[in-house]
Design an enzyme around this catalytic site. Structure first.
Site, PDB file in Angstrom:
ATOM      1  CB  SER A 153       7.518   6.683 -28.727  1.00 44.99           C
ATOM      2  OG  SER A 153       8.187   6.292 -29.903  1.00 44.99           O
ATOM      3  CG  ASP A 275      10.085  13.575 -32.708  1.00 42.03           C
ATOM      4  OD1 ASP A 275      11.078  12.915 -33.046  1.00 42.03           O
ATOM      5  OD2 ASP A 275       9.048  13.059 -32.253  1.00 42.03           O
ATOM      6  CG  HIS A 303      10.908  10.537 -30.307  1.00 43.21           C
ATOM      7  ND1 HIS A 303       9.748  10.685 -31.050  1.00 43.21           N
ATOM      8  CD2 HIS A 303      10.920   9.241 -29.871  1.00 43.21           C
ATOM      9  CE1 HIS A 303       9.096   9.532 -31.076  1.00 43.21           C
ATOM     10  NE2 HIS A 303       9.776   8.644 -30.373  1.00 43.21           N
TER      11      HIS A 303
END
Length: 326
Positions: A153, A275, A303
């Site tokens: 991320s 995601d 995610h």
């Protein structure tokens, strides 16, 4: 296909330079007491391994006692250094780190400056430059060899920024559901600090963390989403968390899209096909822009694959690394 054990390592040894006291329940004394409410056994075990190491940086008078999980074993191979996402901690790696260690890899999990469980009572700056220098100094003092830098991320933006500025310290990159095309923190830079504090305060609320988990994971039970919310917000209970997070948000944050094409290191991109936070179309864009990259998609995954599909992530990383030695 490498064979991986699924049991997490539970023992740890205090290094001679670490300053940490262990409470009667086995957790370091600096971990908020709310850790006792967490039911996730892997999170509890990894929390017991967190240490603070002194890291000297140019922007404070004294060393920052910096939180990380040190390797259970030192090997001659290139070390793996695991970063985490926005406003998170090394506890993100509670399922995948033990798998990498069981496969014989020297594995570090490092808290990014401003988040995690470091002692930030002196309120150091938490902007991009400070985060980069802190990671470099931690690497210089303790890791000391070119590393495989793993960023999920927003941690992918941290990794790209670091590799672009310190290319010789990074041998390879692993980017997981990478948040690398956002233009910093946007309008947060223009907010009065009082409003910024109000917005940041919401980040540690259980309802918001719970809702975020329902978006981040493909399939998660109510009980797991609630428990993982407590894992994800544990570092927010430290007294300096709001100040350091606001400092990062008003500083402008990461804007690394122009740096991506500078990256020369061999890179692995891992992406959960389901995601809901960052579109999978970004995975194809990133693969195209990274000169020397491969993409591995994980089906039925959201995610945060290293929490949701740790075996798939560990196997992908191992195959990526073994490809250079086959």
């Amino acid at each position: 296909m490498p064979v991986l054990a699924t049991e997490a390592a539970s023992g740890w040894i205090l290094g001679p330079r670490a300053r940490v006291r262990v409470s009667g329940n086995g957790f370091p004394s600096f971990i908020p007491k709310e850790v006792e409410r967490i039911r996730d056994l892997a999170a509890r075990e990894l929390a017991k391994r967190i240490e603070r190491l002194p890291v000297k940086v140019s922007f404070t008078n004294s060393s920052i006692m910096s939180s990380c999980v040190k390797p259970s074993q030192r090997r001659g191979k290139e070390p793996i250094v695991l970063l985490h996402g926005f406003d998170s901690s090394c506890l993100e790696w509670r399922y995948t780190l033990p798998l990498l260690e069981d496969a014989g890899l020297e594995t570090w999990a490092v808290d990014i400056l401003g988040w995690g469980f470091s002692d930030l009572e002196m309120l150091p700056p938490s902007n991009v430059a400070a985060k980069r220098e802190h990671l470099f100094q931690l690497w210089r003092l303790y890791i000391k060899r070119p590393m495989v830098l793993v960023g999920p991320s927003l941690g992918a933006a941290v990794a790209i920024d670091f590799a672009a500025n310190h290319p010789e310290e990074v041998s390879k990159l692993v980017l997981i559901d990478a948040s690398v095309y956002a233009e910093g923190t946007g309008t947060m830079t223009k907010l009065p600090r009082a409003l910024a504090y109000a917005g940041v305060f919401l980040l540690k609320s259980i309802p918001l963390r719970f809702y975020a988990n329902t978006l981040a994971f493909n399939k998660v039970s109510f009980g797991s989403a609630l428990d993982w919310a407590n894992v994800g917000r544990l570092h927010c209970l430290l007294p300096w968390w709001e100040d350091t997070t606001v400092d990062f948000m008003v500083s402008g944050g990461y804007n690394v899209s122009s740096q991506i094409k500078q990256i020369k290191q061999k890179s692995l991109i891992i992406w959960g096909e389901d995601d809901q936070i960052i579109s999978s179309t970004n995975a194809l864009r990133l693969q195209k822009e990274l000169q020397n990259s491969v993409l591995h998609r994980i089906p039925e995954c959201g995610h945060i694959p290293h929490v949701e599909k740790p075996m798939s992530v560990a196997e992908s990383i191992l195959e990526f690394l073994q490809g250079d030695h086959s």
